[in-house]
Design a protein around this motif. Structure first.
Motif, PDB file in Angstrom:
ATOM      1  N   GLU A  16       9.833  -0.349   7.763  1.00 14.59           N
ATOM      2  CA  GLU A  16      11.266  -0.592   7.810  1.00 14.59           C
ATOM      3  C   GLU A  16      12.027   0.713   8.008  1.00 14.59           C
ATOM      4  OE1 GLU A  16      12.187  -2.627   4.207  1.00 14.59           O
ATOM      5  OE2 GLU A  16      11.190  -4.492   4.823  1.00 14.59           O
ATOM      6  N   GLU A  17      13.249   0.594   8.485  1.00 14.95           N
ATOM      7  CA  GLU A  17      14.082   1.774   8.719  1.00 14.95           C
ATOM      8  C   GLU A  17      14.235   2.564   7.427  1.00 14.95           C
ATOM      9  OE1 GLU A  17      18.503   2.846  10.561  1.00 14.95           O
ATOM     10  OE2 GLU A  17      17.589   0.876  10.913  1.00 14.95           O
ATOM     11  N   GLY A  18      13.961   3.873   7.504  1.00 15.61           N
ATOM     12  CA  GLY A  18      14.102   4.742   6.349  1.00 15.61           C
ATOM     13  C   GLY A  18      12.867   4.893   5.500  1.00 15.61           C
ATOM     14  N   ASP A  19      11.817   4.122   5.738  1.00  7.62           N
ATOM     15  CA  ASP A  19      10.582   4.214   4.954  1.00  7.62           C
ATOM     16  C   ASP A  19       9.972   5.618   5.048  1.00  7.62           C
ATOM     17  OD1 ASP A  19      10.512   1.676   3.914  1.00  7.62           O
ATOM     18  OD2 ASP A  19       9.056   0.882   5.363  1.00  7.62           O
ATOM     19  N   THR A  20       9.429   6.095   3.932  1.00  5.85           N
ATOM     20  CA  THR A  20       8.664   7.340   3.921  1.00  5.85           C
ATOM     21  C   THR A  20       7.235   7.038   4.339  1.00  5.85           C
ATOM     22  OG1 THR A  20      10.005   8.320   2.169  1.00  5.85           O
ATOM     23  CG2 THR A  20       7.792   9.214   2.483  1.00  5.85           C
ATOM     24  N   VAL A  21       6.740   7.784   5.327  1.00 10.82           N
ATOM     25  CA  VAL A  21       5.424   7.524   5.904  1.00 10.82           C
ATOM     26  C   VAL A  21       4.538   8.761   5.763  1.00 10.82           C
ATOM     27  CG1 VAL A  21       4.155   6.945   8.022  1.00 10.82           C
ATOM     28  CG2 VAL A  21       6.380   5.874   7.562  1.00 10.82           C
ATOM     29  N   VAL A  22       3.297   8.549   5.329  1.00  8.77           N
ATOM     30  CA  VAL A  22       2.290   9.611   5.301  1.00  8.77           C
ATOM     31  C   VAL A  22       1.185   9.236   6.279  1.00  8.77           C
ATOM     32  CG1 VAL A  22       0.531  10.805   3.928  1.00  8.77           C
ATOM     33  CG2 VAL A  22       2.761  10.281   2.923  1.00  8.77           C
ATOM     34  N   VAL A  23       0.819  10.177   7.144  1.00  9.68           N
ATOM     35  CA  VAL A  23      -0.269   9.965   8.096  1.00  9.68           C
ATOM     36  C   VAL A  23      -1.374  10.973   7.804  1.00  9.68           C
ATOM     37  CG1 VAL A  23      -0.975   9.984  10.519  1.00  9.68           C
ATOM     38  CG2 VAL A  23       1.270   9.066   9.881  1.00  9.68           C
TER      39      VAL A  23
ATOM     40  N   GLY B 138      -3.213  10.148  15.102  1.00 11.96           N
ATOM     41  CA  GLY B 138      -2.234  10.448  14.068  1.00 11.96           C
ATOM     42  C   GLY B 138      -0.885  10.800  14.664  1.00 11.96           C
ATOM     43  N   CYS B 139      -0.904  11.568  15.756  1.00 14.19           N
ATOM     44  CA  CYS B 139       0.344  11.910  16.454  1.00 14.19           C
ATOM     45  C   CYS B 139       1.017  10.658  17.002  1.00 14.19           C
ATOM     46  CB  CYS B 139       0.056  12.889  17.588  1.00 14.19           C
ATOM     47  SG  CYS B 139      -0.466  14.535  17.050  1.00 14.19           S
ATOM     48  N   MET B 140       0.231   9.753  17.574  1.00 20.14           N
ATOM     49  CA  MET B 140       0.806   8.509  18.098  1.00 20.14           C
ATOM     50  C   MET B 140       1.407   7.679  16.981  1.00 20.14           C
ATOM     51  SD  MET B 140      -1.902   7.298  21.026  1.00 20.14           S
ATOM     52  CE  MET B 140      -2.335   8.376  22.387  1.00 20.14           C
ATOM     53  N   HIS B 141       0.728   7.627  15.834  1.00 25.55           N
ATOM     54  CA  HIS B 141       1.264   6.872  14.702  1.00 25.55           C
ATOM     55  C   HIS B 141       2.642   7.401  14.300  1.00 25.55           C
ATOM     56  CE1 HIS B 141      -1.490   3.800  13.373  1.00 25.55           C
ATOM     57  NE2 HIS B 141      -2.528   4.613  13.463  1.00 25.55           N
ATOM     58  N   ILE B 142       2.781   8.718  14.271  1.00 28.16           N
ATOM     59  CA  ILE B 142       4.070   9.308  13.900  1.00 28.16           C
ATOM     60  C   ILE B 142       5.149   8.922  14.910  1.00 28.16           C
ATOM     61  CG2 ILE B 142       5.327  11.493  13.722  1.00 28.16           C
ATOM     62  CD1 ILE B 142       2.855  12.675  12.371  1.00 28.16           C
ATOM     63  N   ARG B 143       4.808   8.999  16.176  1.00 30.33           N
ATOM     64  CA  ARG B 143       5.817   8.699  17.199  1.00 30.33           C
ATOM     65  C   ARG B 143       6.184   7.215  17.221  1.00 30.33           C
ATOM     66  NH1 ARG B 143       4.833  12.991  22.086  1.00 30.33           N
ATOM     67  NH2 ARG B 143       5.947  14.662  20.989  1.00 30.33           N
ATOM     68  N   ILE B 144       5.234   6.342  16.965  1.00 26.01           N
ATOM     69  CA  ILE B 144       5.554   4.903  16.917  1.00 26.01           C
ATOM     70  C   ILE B 144       6.415   4.601  15.697  1.00 26.01           C
ATOM     71  CG2 ILE B 144       4.595   2.573  16.720  1.00 26.01           C
ATOM     72  CD1 ILE B 144       2.031   3.750  18.066  1.00 26.01           C
ATOM     73  N   ALA B 145       6.032   5.160  14.550  1.00 20.39           N
ATOM     74  CA  ALA B 145       6.798   4.905  13.327  1.00 20.39           C
ATOM     75  C   ALA B 145       8.248   5.346  13.484  1.00 20.39           C
ATOM     76  CB  ALA B 145       6.141   5.610  12.145  1.00 20.39           C
ATOM     77  N   ARG B 146       8.447   6.460  14.168  1.00 17.42           N
ATOM     78  CA  ARG B 146       9.806   6.961  14.379  1.00 17.42           C
ATOM     79  C   ARG B 146      10.508   6.244  15.537  1.00 17.42           C
ATOM     80  NH1 ARG B 146       8.778  13.488  13.890  1.00 17.42           N
ATOM     81  NH2 ARG B 146       9.415  13.737  11.712  1.00 17.42           N
ATOM     82  N   GLY B 147       9.855   6.224  16.700  1.00 18.80           N
ATOM     83  CA  GLY B 147      10.503   5.738  17.909  1.00 18.80           C
ATOM     84  C   GLY B 147      10.721   4.240  17.942  1.00 18.80           C
ATOM     85  N   VAL B 148       9.829   3.492  17.310  1.00 17.40           N
ATOM     86  CA  VAL B 148       9.929   2.029  17.338  1.00 17.40           C
ATOM     87  C   VAL B 148      10.511   1.488  16.039  1.00 17.40           C
ATOM     88  CG1 VAL B 148       8.621  -0.126  17.560  1.00 17.40           C
ATOM     89  CG2 VAL B 148       7.982   1.866  18.941  1.00 17.40           C
ATOM     90  N   HIS B 149      10.045   1.993  14.888  1.00 11.36           N
ATOM     91  CA  HIS B 149      10.424   1.417  13.599  1.00 11.36           C
ATOM     92  C   HIS B 149      11.515   2.189  12.870  1.00 11.36           C
ATOM     93  CE1 HIS B 149       7.127  -1.374  14.071  1.00 11.36           C
ATOM     94  NE2 HIS B 149       6.286  -0.369  14.247  1.00 11.36           N
ATOM     95  N   ARG B 150      11.920   3.340  13.407  1.00 14.22           N
ATOM     96  CA  ARG B 150      13.016   4.123  12.829  1.00 14.22           C
ATOM     97  C   ARG B 150      12.754   4.473  11.360  1.00 14.22           C
ATOM     98  NH1 ARG B 150      14.771   5.708  17.576  1.00 14.22           N
ATOM     99  NH2 ARG B 150      15.469   4.000  18.891  1.00 14.22           N
ATOM    100  N   CYS B 151      11.546   4.909  11.082  1.00 18.87           N
ATOM    101  CA  CYS B 151      11.190   5.257   9.706  1.00 18.87           C
ATOM    102  C   CYS B 151      11.952   6.495   9.252  1.00 18.87           C
ATOM    103  CB  CYS B 151       9.690   5.494   9.589  1.00 18.87           C
ATOM    104  SG  CYS B 151       9.124   7.033  10.372  1.00 18.87           S
ATOM    105  N   GLY B 152      11.819   6.820   7.957  1.00 19.84           N
ATOM    106  CA  GLY B 152      12.432   8.010   7.396  1.00 19.84           C
ATOM    107  C   GLY B 152      11.504   9.202   7.489  1.00 19.84           C
ATOM    108  N   PRO B 153      11.379  10.003   6.422  1.00 19.89           N
ATOM    109  CA  PRO B 153      10.536  11.200   6.466  1.00 19.89           C
ATOM    110  C   PRO B 153       9.072  10.871   6.744  1.00 19.89           C
ATOM    111  CG  PRO B 153      11.939  11.196   4.515  1.00 19.89           C
ATOM    112  CD  PRO B 153      12.063   9.851   5.138  1.00 19.89           C
ATOM    113  N   VAL B 154       8.436  11.733   7.535  1.00 20.50           N
ATOM    114  CA  VAL B 154       7.015  11.573   7.870  1.00 20.50           C
ATOM    115  C   VAL B 154       6.270  12.838   7.472  1.00 20.50           C
ATOM    116  CG1 VAL B 154       5.328  11.177   9.701  1.00 20.50           C
ATOM    117  CG2 VAL B 154       7.565  10.090   9.833  1.00 20.50           C
TER     118      VAL B 154
END
Length: 352
Positions: free
Chosen positions: A169-176, A183-199
């Motif tokens: 969800e938007e704003g979620d804190t994500v650890v990869v 791992g790089c793709m996961h970060i970009r998807i979480a940000r670019g598609v899901h609008r997550c918070g800090p990674v």
């Protein structure tokens, strides 16, 4: 033509083989890019139970259509023509089993794979088999997407599948965990598609961690060889823990740490499989119970995830071009395996 053929563990040969012939229900590609991943390194050294030698390996494929079987377009409702640019799925669902009928093609019980049961993409030419065409697994590459970028759509699709299950969800804190290409793709998807918070990106390899951090700019990097990862995540989140944790590495300890650092109602993806000789972890079931954690497996992808990956690349939502840091000629393909194994690049692609 040249092709990289697997004969046995640690017996892989680049050799001259006859150019494959295209059957009436097949499509022939001139391979333009076949990218590499950790699975290719595992196959090189260990083989695979679904791989019958000799076999041309390589499963992250993009190429140009050079021949279309006479029955293809009528049989599969497609309009493939010579000169079309195409990306090929790697995991091939049967389309008929219970799971496929339910729409769970990523966990098809009869799944086959390009580079395993079918000859793959470390070659100048390859045949796209009817099984791929049957499940709509040959995808048109958008005009603004290069062959190298399109070849990265397959691992990208696997990451999409995993994140779809996590409900970021938007704003979620994500650890990869894992500073490799996935791992790089996961970060970009979480940000670019899901609008997550800090990674936060975690790895034990200092050079790889820095190289990937320079590319995807996580909010913090954590060197697990130097600090207590769980303690550091708790510091960064002011004691709350991470909403989402993705273990994109084959290390048992990362899965245990993921459970320990997850916030209440946290979602965890066991994305990277563990060694078959050591596939178990210690799980504090009470932590899962009282924090109401959600632990997901993630196995490959479905054809639709590959299409979505190409769309995300095309629209710029999830760039991948800069993650492909090494281009290797087919003649030097063995160099790609060592580069991947040693973590000397983010993504390596082979160009026949």
């Amino acid at each position: 033509m040249k092709a990289l053929r697997f004969y046995a563990p640690d017996d892989v040969r680049l050799e001259d083989v006859p150019e494959p012939e295209c059957g009436p229900d097949e499509v022939k590609l001139r391979v333009r890019n076949c990218s590499t991943c950790g699975t290719d390194v595992k196959i090189l050294h260990n083989g695979h139970q679904n791989l019958t030698p000799p076999r041309t390996i390589g499963h992250e494929i993009a190429g140009e259509v050079v021949e279309v079987g006479s029955a293809v377009n009528a049989a599969y409702g497609s309009e493939w023509q010579v000169g079309d640019r195409a990306q090929v799925i790697a995991a091939v669902p049967c389309g008929d089993c219970h799971e496929c009928r339910k729409g769970w093609m990523a966990v098809c019980q009869n799944q086959t794979s390009v580079g395993y049961q079918y000859d793959g993409g470390f070659a100048e030419y390859m045949i796209v088999p009817r099984q791929v065409l049957k499940v709509d697994g040959l995808n048109r590459i958008p005009d603004n997407v290069g062959y190298d970028e399109a070849s990265a759509a397959e691992p990208f699709a696997c990451a999409i599948n995993a994140q779809e299950l996590l409900g970021i969800e938007e704003g979620d804190t994500v650890v990869v965990f894992g500073a490799g290409p996935i791992g790089c793709m996961h970060i970009r998807i979480a940000r670019g598609v899901h609008r997550c918070g800090p990674v936060y990106l975690v790895d034990v390899n200092t050079e790889r961690l820095q190289m990937s951090a320079d590319a995807v700019q996580p909010d913090a990097v954590i060197n697990a060889a130097e600090v207590d990862v769980v303690e550091r995540v708790m510091e960064l989140t002011r004691g709350r823990g991470a909403d989402v944790v993705i273990t994109a590495t084959a290390a048992n300890v990362t899965q245990e740490q993921a459970i320990a650092m997850a916030a209440r109602n946290g979602r965890i993806s066991f994305f990277g499989g563990l060694p078959k000789t050591n596939p178990t972890i210690t799980c504090d079931s009470n932590v899962v119970h009282y924090r109401q954690l959600h632990i997901h497996g993630a196995n490959g992808s479905a054809p639709e995830h590959n299409k979505r990956a190409l769309e995300y690349i095309s629209t710029g939502q999830v760039p991948v071009k800069d993650l492909i840091t090494r281009h290797i000629a087919l003649e030097d393909v063995m160099d790609a395996f060592s580069i991947v194994k040693n973590g000397e690049a983010i993504k390596v692609t082979v160009e026949p």
